[in-house]
Design a protein around this motif. Structure first.
Motif, PDB file in Angstrom:
ATOM      1  N   LEU A 129       0.718  -1.228   0.012  1.00 10.48           N
ATOM      2  CA  LEU A 129       0.113  -0.059   0.009  1.00 10.48           C
ATOM      3  C   LEU A 129       0.936   1.283   0.209  1.00 10.48           C
ATOM      4  CD1 LEU A 129      -2.870  -0.545   2.413  1.00 10.48           C
ATOM      5  CD2 LEU A 129      -3.029  -0.467  -0.031  1.00 10.48           C
ATOM      6  N   VAL A 130       1.798   1.353   0.936  1.00  9.32           N
ATOM      7  CA  VAL A 130       2.554   2.561   0.985  1.00  9.32           C
ATOM      8  C   VAL A 130       3.835   2.712   0.205  1.00  9.32           C
ATOM      9  CG1 VAL A 130       1.474   3.234   3.310  1.00  9.32           C
ATOM     10  CG2 VAL A 130       3.855   1.679   3.099  1.00  9.32           C
ATOM     11  N   ARG A 131       4.231   1.292  -0.336  1.00  4.55           N
ATOM     12  CA  ARG A 131       5.579   1.394  -0.985  1.00  4.55           C
ATOM     13  C   ARG A 131       6.738   1.734  -0.299  1.00  4.55           C
ATOM     14  NH1 ARG A 131       3.085   2.986  -6.862  1.00  4.55           N
ATOM     15  NH2 ARG A 131       1.757   1.411  -7.118  1.00  4.55           N
ATOM     16  N   ASP A 132       6.968   1.796   0.934  1.00  2.91           N
ATOM     17  CA  ASP A 132       7.875   2.154   1.677  1.00  2.91           C
ATOM     18  C   ASP A 132       8.190   1.308   3.067  1.00  2.91           C
ATOM     19  OD1 ASP A 132       9.875   3.266   3.283  1.00  2.91           O
ATOM     20  OD2 ASP A 132       9.150   5.324   3.044  1.00  2.91           O
ATOM     21  N   GLU A 133       8.965   0.403   2.855  1.00  2.00           N
ATOM     22  CA  GLU A 133       9.418  -0.581   3.855  1.00  2.00           C
ATOM     23  C   GLU A 133       9.388   0.052   5.195  1.00  2.00           C
ATOM     24  OE1 GLU A 133      11.848  -4.589   4.931  1.00  2.00           O
ATOM     25  OE2 GLU A 133      11.620  -3.666   2.755  1.00  2.00           O
ATOM     26  N   GLY A 134      10.246   0.955   5.427  1.00  4.06           N
ATOM     27  CA  GLY A 134      10.098   1.650   6.745  1.00  4.06           C
ATOM     28  C   GLY A 134       8.952   2.107   7.445  1.00  4.06           C
ATOM     29  N   ARG A 135       8.388   2.880   6.355  1.00  6.69           N
ATOM     30  CA  ARG A 135       7.226   3.628   6.788  1.00  6.69           C
ATOM     31  C   ARG A 135       6.205   2.309   7.108  1.00  6.69           C
ATOM     32  NH1 ARG A 135       4.133   7.151   2.492  1.00  6.69           N
ATOM     33  NH2 ARG A 135       1.998   7.481   3.562  1.00  6.69           N
ATOM     34  N   ALA A 136       6.147   1.379   6.284  1.00  8.55           N
ATOM     35  CA  ALA A 136       5.035   0.159   6.516  1.00  8.55           C
ATOM     36  C   ALA A 136       5.589  -0.568   7.879  1.00  8.55           C
ATOM     37  CB  ALA A 136       5.385  -1.068   5.550  1.00  8.55           C
ATOM     38  N   GLU A 137       6.697  -0.475   8.231  1.00  9.66           N
ATOM     39  CA  GLU A 137       6.816  -1.093   9.542  1.00  9.66           C
ATOM     40  C   GLU A 137       6.390  -0.257  10.606  1.00  9.66           C
ATOM     41  OE1 GLU A 137      11.377  -1.727   9.252  1.00  9.66           O
ATOM     42  OE2 GLU A 137      11.080  -3.536   8.274  1.00  9.66           O
ATOM     43  N   ASP A 138       6.578   1.158  10.717  1.00 10.51           N
ATOM     44  CA  ASP A 138       6.069   1.926  11.513  1.00 10.51           C
ATOM     45  C   ASP A 138       4.624   1.800  11.718  1.00 10.51           C
ATOM     46  OD1 ASP A 138       8.612   2.973  12.143  1.00 10.51           O
ATOM     47  OD2 ASP A 138       8.278   4.674  10.658  1.00 10.51           O
ATOM     48  N   LEU A 139       4.049   1.742  10.540  1.00 14.86           N
ATOM     49  CA  LEU A 139       2.355   1.419  10.653  1.00 14.86           C
ATOM     50  C   LEU A 139       2.103   0.194  11.021  1.00 14.86           C
ATOM     51  CD1 LEU A 139       1.570   3.046   6.990  1.00 14.86           C
ATOM     52  CD2 LEU A 139       1.097   3.978   9.342  1.00 14.86           C
ATOM     53  N   MET A 140       2.637  -0.734  10.910  1.00 20.06           N
ATOM     54  CA  MET A 140       2.491  -1.938  11.518  1.00 20.06           C
ATOM     55  C   MET A 140       2.516  -2.119  13.065  1.00 20.06           C
ATOM     56  SD  MET A 140       4.053  -6.071  10.787  1.00 20.06           S
ATOM     57  CE  MET A 140       5.605  -5.819  11.748  1.00 20.06           C
ATOM     58  N   SER A 141       3.558  -1.247  13.430  1.00 18.16           N
ATOM     59  CA  SER A 141       3.661  -1.283  14.949  1.00 18.16           C
ATOM     60  C   SER A 141       2.393  -0.496  15.451  1.00 18.16           C
ATOM     61  CB  SER A 141       4.842  -0.216  15.435  1.00 18.16           C
ATOM     62  OG  SER A 141       6.155  -1.107  15.165  1.00 18.16           O
ATOM     63  N   ASP A 142       1.895   0.332  14.830  1.00 18.67           N
ATOM     64  CA  ASP A 142       0.603   1.190  15.135  1.00 18.67           C
ATOM     65  C   ASP A 142      -0.682   0.476  15.138  1.00 18.67           C
ATOM     66  OD1 ASP A 142       2.098   3.414  15.373  1.00 18.67           O
ATOM     67  OD2 ASP A 142       1.453   4.444  13.612  1.00 18.67           O
ATOM     68  N   VAL A 143      -0.620  -0.621  14.157  1.00 15.27           N
ATOM     69  CA  VAL A 143      -1.479  -1.594  13.905  1.00 15.27           C
ATOM     70  C   VAL A 143      -1.762  -2.316  15.024  1.00 15.27           C
ATOM     71  CG1 VAL A 143      -2.378  -3.550  12.518  1.00 15.27           C
ATOM     72  CG2 VAL A 143      -1.654  -1.484  11.288  1.00 15.27           C
ATOM     73  N   SER A 184      -8.175 -11.683  11.097  1.00 16.52           N
ATOM     74  CA  SER A 184      -7.326 -11.262  10.039  1.00 16.52           C
ATOM     75  C   SER A 184      -7.801  -9.861   9.322  1.00 16.52           C
ATOM     76  CB  SER A 184      -6.719 -12.358   9.064  1.00 16.52           C
ATOM     77  OG  SER A 184      -7.815 -12.601   8.464  1.00 16.52           O
ATOM     78  N   THR A 185      -9.214 -10.080   8.936  1.00 15.61           N
ATOM     79  CA  THR A 185      -9.851  -9.042   8.113  1.00 15.61           C
ATOM     80  C   THR A 185      -9.972  -7.928   8.827  1.00 15.61           C
ATOM     81  OG1 THR A 185     -10.927 -10.747   6.886  1.00 15.61           O
ATOM     82  CG2 THR A 185     -12.203  -8.571   6.815  1.00 15.61           C
ATOM     83  N   TRP A 186     -10.262  -7.927  10.073  1.00 13.24           N
ATOM     84  CA  TRP A 186     -10.302  -6.959  10.837  1.00 13.24           C
ATOM     85  C   TRP A 186      -8.866  -5.883  11.238  1.00 13.24           C
ATOM     86  CZ3 TRP A 186      -8.598  -6.501  16.548  1.00 13.24           C
ATOM     87  CH2 TRP A 186      -9.142  -5.415  17.213  1.00 13.24           C
ATOM     88  N   MET A 187      -7.928  -6.665  11.240  1.00 12.18           N
ATOM     89  CA  MET A 187      -6.358  -6.423  11.258  1.00 12.18           C
ATOM     90  C   MET A 187      -6.188  -5.582  10.097  1.00 12.18           C
ATOM     91  SD  MET A 187      -4.259  -8.695  13.885  1.00 12.18           S
ATOM     92  CE  MET A 187      -4.056  -9.994  12.680  1.00 12.18           C
ATOM     93  N   LEU A 188      -6.522  -6.289   9.033  1.00  9.51           N
ATOM     94  CA  LEU A 188      -6.207  -5.670   7.703  1.00  9.51           C
ATOM     95  C   LEU A 188      -6.983  -4.376   7.373  1.00  9.51           C
ATOM     96  CD1 LEU A 188      -5.666  -8.677   5.273  1.00  9.51           C
ATOM     97  CD2 LEU A 188      -3.934  -7.448   6.242  1.00  9.51           C
ATOM     98  N   SER A 189      -8.059  -4.361   8.058  1.00 12.68           N
ATOM     99  CA  SER A 189      -8.707  -2.894   7.882  1.00 12.68           C
ATOM    100  C   SER A 189      -8.160  -1.932   8.547  1.00 12.68           C
ATOM    101  CB  SER A 189     -10.304  -3.232   8.135  1.00 12.68           C
ATOM    102  OG  SER A 189     -10.430  -3.398   9.382  1.00 12.68           O
ATOM    103  N   ILE A 190      -7.662  -2.297   9.942  1.00 13.55           N
ATOM    104  CA  ILE A 190      -7.221  -1.296  10.730  1.00 13.55           C
ATOM    105  C   ILE A 190      -5.902  -0.734  10.130  1.00 13.55           C
ATOM    106  CG2 ILE A 190      -5.751  -0.957  12.865  1.00 13.55           C
ATOM    107  CD1 ILE A 190      -7.634  -3.167  14.321  1.00 13.55           C
ATOM    108  N   ALA A 191      -5.091  -1.709   9.170  1.00  8.49           N
ATOM    109  CA  ALA A 191      -3.797  -1.477   8.630  1.00  8.49           C
ATOM    110  C   ALA A 191      -4.220  -0.377   7.605  1.00  8.49           C
ATOM    111  CB  ALA A 191      -3.246  -2.874   7.769  1.00  8.49           C
ATOM    112  N   ALA A 218      -2.718   3.071   6.737  1.00 10.01           N
ATOM    113  CA  ALA A 218      -2.007   3.837   5.357  1.00 10.01           C
ATOM    114  C   ALA A 218      -2.747   4.966   4.945  1.00 10.01           C
ATOM    115  CB  ALA A 218      -2.108   2.368   4.685  1.00 10.01           C
ATOM    116  N   LEU A 219      -3.981   4.753   4.766  1.00  8.90           N
ATOM    117  CA  LEU A 219      -4.627   6.031   4.263  1.00  8.90           C
ATOM    118  C   LEU A 219      -4.406   7.310   5.098  1.00  8.90           C
ATOM    119  CD1 LEU A 219      -7.826   4.299   3.112  1.00  8.90           C
ATOM    120  CD2 LEU A 219      -6.044   4.943   1.661  1.00  8.90           C
TER     121      LEU A 219
END
Length: 186
Positions: A39-53, A71-78, A82-83
């Motif tokens: 989604l975000v096309r940036d691994e570092g940013r994705a890792e930060d967002l994953m921590s938030d998730v 898993s669907t609930w967690m992906l919707s949070i993710a 990202a958005l």
């Protein structure tokens, strides 16, 4: 705890069980991270967002209503995270120094050689899809979510998911043809 369902783990997380949270994280971290990277096309940013998730999963476990899989609930949070990060990024102005640092995307000889790889060409074609289309393709094909689950994650009607899939497939076929690849290539 490996045999325990996600729903039971989430109930335990809601009561403060850190071992249940570790198990839930171990099961889903890779999937959530890959989704965020696409989604975000940036691994570092994705890792930060994953921590938030996963922080939100910890804090909001008691709010899970069971209308979808965990898993669907967690992906919707993710997706929401990202958005939100896109909105924050769009709010900040592009500094002239940053604009100069943006790489020229013209093909180099090395890139031309890489394009010979069919897998690389497919990734490039997928990257050229709109964010909405990439999101749907990612959830359906890479995360094996049903139309209904994707609709819940994206918070759109199932008909919208089907329409996006139709146009995403059509655009992908066009992009693959432009790249000189047939639909059924091995």
């Amino acid at each position: 705890m490996t045999e325990v369902s996600d729903e039971i783990l989430l109930t335990r997380v809601a009561s403060g069980d850190t071992a249940a949270m570790r198990t839930l994280y171990a099961r889903h971290a890779t999937r959530v991270l890959r989704f965020l990277i696409r989604l975000v096309r940036d691994e570092g940013r994705a890792e930060d967002l994953m921590s938030d998730v996963f922080f939100d999963v910890w804090r909001q476990a008691s709010r899970f209503e069971g209308r979808s899989s965990v898993s669907t609930w967690m992906l919707s949070i993710a997706r929401f995270k990202a958005l939100s990060s896109f909105r924050k990024a769009n709010d900040s102005a592009l500094e002239p120094e940053m604009a100069e640092a943006v790489e020229d995307e013209a093909d180099t000889p090395e890139v031309t050689v890489q394009k010979a790889s069919k897998a690389e060409a497919m990734r490039r074609c997928l990257d050229r899809l709109s964010r909405d289309h990439r999101e749907v393709v990612d959830l359906v094909y890479y995360h094996e979510k049903s139309v209904e689950e994707v609709a819940r994650i994206l918070n759109v009607p199932a008909a919208t998911v089907k329409t996006r899939m139709f146009y995403a497939r059509r655009k992908l076929a066009e992009l693959l043809a432009e790249a000189g690849l047939e639909r059924g290539w091995p």
